[in-house]
Every structure is written in structure tokens, then in C-alpha cells.
Write an enzyme that holds these catalytic residues in place. Structure first.
Site, PDB file in Angstrom:
ATOM      1  N   HIS A   1      -4.247   2.553   3.390  1.00  0.00           N
ATOM      2  CA  HIS A   1      -4.578   3.882   2.880  1.00  0.00           C
ATOM      3  C   HIS A   1      -5.458   4.537   3.937  1.00  0.00           C
ATOM      4  O   HIS A   1      -6.548   4.043   4.239  1.00  0.00           O
ATOM      5  CB  HIS A   1      -5.288   3.785   1.530  1.00  0.00           C
ATOM      6  CG  HIS A   1      -4.391   3.324   0.427  1.00  0.00           C
ATOM      7  ND1 HIS A   1      -4.816   2.504  -0.601  1.00  0.00           N
ATOM      8  CD2 HIS A   1      -3.073   3.571   0.185  1.00  0.00           C
ATOM      9  CE1 HIS A   1      -3.808   2.268  -1.419  1.00  0.00           C
ATOM     10  NE2 HIS A   1      -2.740   2.898  -0.959  1.00  0.00           N
TER      11      HIS A   1
ATOM     12  N   GLU B   1      -9.230   4.959   3.663  1.00  0.00           N
ATOM     13  CA  GLU B   1     -10.044   3.760   3.439  1.00  0.00           C
ATOM     14  C   GLU B   1     -10.306   3.155   4.813  1.00  0.00           C
ATOM     15  O   GLU B   1      -9.531   2.353   5.320  1.00  0.00           O
ATOM     16  CB  GLU B   1      -9.325   2.811   2.485  1.00  0.00           C
ATOM     17  CG  GLU B   1      -9.131   3.452   1.104  1.00  0.00           C
ATOM     18  CD  GLU B   1      -8.251   2.648   0.164  1.00  0.00           C
ATOM     19  OE1 GLU B   1      -7.951   1.478   0.479  1.00  0.00           O
ATOM     20  OE2 GLU B   1      -7.860   3.194  -0.887  1.00  0.00           O
TER      21      GLU B   1
ATOM     22  N   HIS C   1      -8.772  -3.005   2.237  1.00  0.00           N
ATOM     23  CA  HIS C   1      -8.817  -1.695   1.581  1.00  0.00           C
ATOM     24  C   HIS C   1     -10.267  -1.265   1.367  1.00  0.00           C
ATOM     25  O   HIS C   1     -11.202  -1.933   1.808  1.00  0.00           O
ATOM     26  CB  HIS C   1      -8.094  -1.765   0.234  1.00  0.00           C
ATOM     27  CG  HIS C   1      -6.604  -1.751   0.338  1.00  0.00           C
ATOM     28  ND1 HIS C   1      -5.825  -0.722  -0.126  1.00  0.00           N
ATOM     29  CD2 HIS C   1      -5.737  -2.659   0.862  1.00  0.00           C
ATOM     30  CE1 HIS C   1      -4.551  -0.983   0.100  1.00  0.00           C
ATOM     31  NE2 HIS C   1      -4.471  -2.157   0.697  1.00  0.00           N
TER      32      HIS C   1
ATOM     33  N   GLU D   1     -11.050  -5.446  -1.078  1.00  0.00           N
ATOM     34  CA  GLU D   1     -11.713  -4.140  -1.177  1.00  0.00           C
ATOM     35  C   GLU D   1     -13.115  -4.305  -0.590  1.00  0.00           C
ATOM     36  O   GLU D   1     -13.911  -5.120  -1.059  1.00  0.00           O
ATOM     37  CB  GLU D   1     -11.794  -3.695  -2.636  1.00  0.00           C
ATOM     38  CG  GLU D   1     -10.441  -3.590  -3.330  1.00  0.00           C
ATOM     39  CD  GLU D   1      -9.719  -2.299  -3.014  1.00  0.00           C
ATOM     40  OE1 GLU D   1     -10.354  -1.381  -2.443  1.00  0.00           O
ATOM     41  OE2 GLU D   1      -8.516  -2.190  -3.341  1.00  0.00           O
TER      42      GLU D   1
END
EC number: 3.4.17.10
Length: 476
Positions: A114, A117, A248, A342
Site C-alpha cells: 500500500h 504505508e 504494512h 503491521e
């Protein structure tokens, strides 16, 4: 003397080629920073690591810098281009770059899927420089990793999205601008949905692995797949990756398969057959990150539901269902086990925080990389010692098989325990072996398979021997 001169000339030529490549990139890149900005960045480097955001030309420059510093153990290549034509660059670190060495496992890190990100993109640039630096310093852990592992690092799978996100004025970036690729496609919802296939196969019977086998042409013809998605699919299918992580941002957790729920509900623990090793792999990352593993850490946002988080890890489906994700695609299309990490509550945090993110994640990145040397490894060969490619390695009690690579080498990640492994291949008799697996290092278990034709010949010879013995005994 001539040899030394040749090496100097080679290095000079490499530097000139790299310099020309970078100048060409900057000339064609509309978002390239001014020369003064590049000089300022160089002044803020530590050990060659610039703790600042790298736009596309600077990303290229950073990777070339690592390559020029560590030419003996690195190379740069591209797996394809983004929709807007930017290269999907990879830097490889290995004691024999560019070559799959039989028995040596392949690892990959992917960042910036993404585009907005951004922390993962920067951490992977920092990681490449760190591995180069520490290798040259003789750091035993890093030297052993590079000598025993082929490491592939892709800082940005979505360079177009990053440029869009980074072009926003000010430090406060929009939560969604740059997330998708330049076509507006969310790359982490764009992979073939193999979860739905394997869920049907669980009920009705069918393959439990390599669900895209021999279907590369269909992938190329699928107009719904983004060019970035197609490039990574080919990459996954062409290299025998064993372990991977997809970096991410937007939360702090290590997420493991399955990502898509079986029932289609939004939240449901969706275990894959390798749930035990995936939980262990996720903890291998989170436990070395003091913020991610902090049990008292408040949610990133007031209304976030972190109820599925345990020790900084979560099952993907239990958190929220993701169809068409890259993580599950790796597991179901190849031998590669991948988790999704993440890294930050903010997707595009202020530049001055990047160094602290590196300090929080450096040990996690290295520890996770080391997990590739767990479980069982070995070779599958015939009785003449020839490698058997695409042999199936099955583990009793785990309904997910892996296959051998072209040199007959295989790797099977497992938690400690006692197992029965079976190697089989078309035209050969299967063999089962018992193995006790410690935490690490990986246990070597080789298989020699006898072909059906060899067995028939052996049985024929045994019958002839028996007939000869009977003839002599009975005076035929």
C-alpha cells in the site's frame, strides 16, 4: 598487478554504469528532489543509513550504494514495472548472488504494497544497508545468514502509490491517498482468491497446495490483475521461496494465515493446516519488537478492536477477513510461508520518527529472517543420485504439502516435535521416515526414491534367483 588493475577498472565501470542509471532515472522522474535536498540527506546519514523518506530516484540510489559497497554479496534486479513504468526493484544479498545454490533456502521481504504505508519501505532500505555494513564488520550472525540464505528485499511493491502519497504537502498525510496503485487497484485484494478453492477442497477433496500449478499463462491473460500483482506472482512461482514477510502500516501486529474467513463472516479465527508454525513465526517477529509485544499497549485508535491480538500477533481472519490477499496466495500457490506485519499506528509518520521505528524493528527483522533455518530440509533423489524435482513432501497430521525444487532440494518449516515425513513422486515408490525436530537448526533428512521400473527389474531378478535355486535343489 594486472589482476588488481582489472578489478579497479571493473569497479570504475560499475560505478559509471550505476551513475548513468541514476541520472537517467532522475531525469525522467518528475518528483525527483533537488540536488540540495540530496546533499542534505547525505549529511544526515549514519553508517550509510539515511533515516529519511526516499522518493523513487533516491530509493534506486540507496540500493546502488549498497551494491557498490558490497558487490561480492549483492545484486540489484527488477521483477517488472508498475503501471506508471517504475521498476519493482529488488536487492539480493547472498554469498553467491544471482544463483540458487542447492540446499540454500530463499527468503523475501516485501514493503510498501500500500503506497501510503511508508515505514516498511524505509525499514527495508535500512535493512539492506545494515546487512552490508555488518557483513563487512564480520558480525557472525549476519555473515552466517548471508552465507546460508539467499535474501531478497523489495522495498516497494507500489512505487506509484508512494509517489502520490509522498507528494501531499505537509507532514499529515491523508489516510487513503496513495494506498492503491495508479489504476486504483488495492494490490492486497488483487491476487487470485485461492482460499475459496482450498476451502472447497477441504470438504470435497482436492489439492492442498500449489493451486496455480501450470497456470502462469492464465495469470498473464487476466485483465483484472494489476501489473504489480502479475510481476509478483511470477516472482513467487519462479523462485523456490521458503519464508516471507509483507510489511504494512496502520497498526502494530504480526498477522498470520488464513486471512480470509471460511464462512465469509467479517471476523472468524481461520486456521490453516500450519497454524502452529505460523503462530510461532508471528511471535518470532513481535516478541523482538518492544512496542508490538507490549500487553499494555493501548489500541492505535480509540475505537479499534484489538481483541484478537495475542502477544502482538493475530490470526488474519480473526482480525478481519481479507479476500485476494498476497499472504494466503503465497501459502496456497507455492512453498512459501508468509506473514503480514503491521509496523506503525500511523501510515506515513513524520520523518524524524523513522530512526526509532528502525530501532524497534531491527532485531525483529533479523530474528524473523533466521526462522527460515527451522524444521526439516534435505534432498529427494533417485537411486542413481539424480535430483527429483516436484516431489511431494507430506507431514503426517498436517494437510499441507510442499514440493522439491529443481535440484531436488526441499525445506519444511515445523515447530519442535516428532513427525512422520513421506516423500513421493510420480513413477516412484514413496518412502516414509520418522524425524525428531528441535527448535533449530533444521534437521537434514534426505530421501532416495526407487522407481517402479527399477522395482520391477529387481523383482524379476529375485524371481530368476529363486527359480535358479529351485532348479538346482530339485535337479530340474
Amino acid at each position: 598487478m594486472a589482476g588488481r588493475g582489472g578489478r579497479v577498472l571493473l569497479a570504475l565501470c560499475a560505478a559509471l554504469v550505476a551513475g548513468g542509471w541514476l541520472l537517467a532515472a532522475e531525469a525522467q522522474e518528475p518528483g525527483a528532489p533537488a540536488a540540495g535536498m540530496r546533499r542534505r540527506r547525505r549529511l544526515q546519514q549514519e553508517d550509510g543509513i539515511s533515516f529519511e523518506y526516499h522518493r523513487y530516484p533516491e530509493l534506486r540510489e540507496a540500493l546502488v550504494s549498497v551494491w557498490l559497497q558490497c558487490t561480492a554479496i549483492s545484486r540489484i534486479y527488477t521483477v517488472g514495472r508498475s503501471f506508471e513504468g517504475r521498476e519493482l526493484l529488488v536487492i539480493e544479498l547472498s554469498d553467491n548472488p544471482g544463483v540458487h545454490e542447492p540446499g540454500e533456502p530463499e527468503f523475501k521481504y516485501i514493503g510498501n504494497m500500500h503506497g501510503n504505508e511508508a515505514v516498511g519501505r524505509e525499514l527495508l532500505i535500512f535493512l539492506a544497508q545494515y546487512l552490508c555494513n555488518e557483513y563487512q564488520r564480520g558480525n557472525e550472525t549476519i555473515v552466517n545468514l548471508i552465507h546460508s540464505t539467499r535474501i531478497h528485499i523489495m522495498p516497494s511493491l507500489n512505487p506509484d502509490g508512494f509517489e502520490k502519497a509522498a507528494s501531499q504537502p505537509g507532514e499529515l498525510k491523508d489516510w487513503f491517498v496513495g494506498r492503491s496503485n495508479a489504476q486504483g487497484i488495492d494490490l492486497n485484494r488483487n491476487f487470485p482468491d485461492l482460499d475459496r478453492i482450498v476451502y472447497v477442497n477441504e470438504k470435497e477433496g482436492g489439492p492442498n497446495n500449489h493451486l496455480l500449478k501450470n497456470l502462469k499463462k492464465i495469470v498473464d491473460q487476466n485483465s483484472k490483475l494489476a501489473p504489480e500483482t502479475k510481476a509478483v506472482i511470477h516472482w513467487i512461482m519462479d523462485i523456490p521461496f521458503v519464508l516471507s514477510a509483507n510489511l504494512h502500516g496502520g497498526d502494530l501486529v504480526a498477522n498470520y494465515p488464513y486471512d480470509e474467513t471460511r464462512s465469509g463472516t467479517a471476523h472468524e479465527y481461520s486456521s490453516c493446516p500450519d497454524d502452529a508454525i505460523f503462530q510461532s513465526l508471528a511471535r518470532a517477529y513481535s516478541s523482538f519488537n518492544p512496542v508490538m509485544s507490549d500487553p499494555n499497549r493501548p489500541p492505535c485508535r480509540k475505537n479499534d478492536d484489538d481483541s484478537s491480538f495475542v502477544d502482538g500477533t493475530t490470526n488474519g481472519g480473526a482480525w478481519y477477513s481479507v479476500p485476494g490477499g498476497m499472504q494466503d496466495f503465497n501459502y496456497l500457490s507455492s512453498n512459501c510461508f508468509e506473514i503480514t506485519v503491521e509496523l506503525s499506528c500511523e501510515k506515513f509518520p513524520p520523518e524524524e520518527t523513522l530512526k526509532s521505528y528502525w530501532e524497534d524493528n531491527k532485531n525483529s527483522l533479523i530474528n524473523y529472517l533466521e526462522q527460515i533455518h527451522r524444521g526439516v530440509k534435505g534432498f529427494v533423489r533417485d537411486l542413481q543420485g539424480n535430483p527429483i524435482a516436484n516431489a511431494t513432501i507430506s507431514v503426517d497430521g498436517i494437510d499441507h504439502d510442499v514440493t522439491s525444487a529443481k535440484d531436488g532440494d526441499y525445506w519444511r518449516l515445523l515447530v519442535p516435535g516428532n513427525y512422520k515425513l513421506t516423500a513421493s513422486a510420480p513413477g516412484y515408490l514413496a518412502i516414509t521416515k520418522k524425524v525428531a525436530v528441535p527448535f533449530s537448526p533444521a534437521v537434514g533428512v534426505d530421501f532416495e526414491l526407487e522407481s517402479f521400473s527399477e522395482r520391477k527389474e529387481e523383482e524379476k531378478e529375485e524371481l530368476m534367483e529363486w527359480w535358479k535355486m529351485m532348479s538346482e535343489t530339485l535337479n530340474f
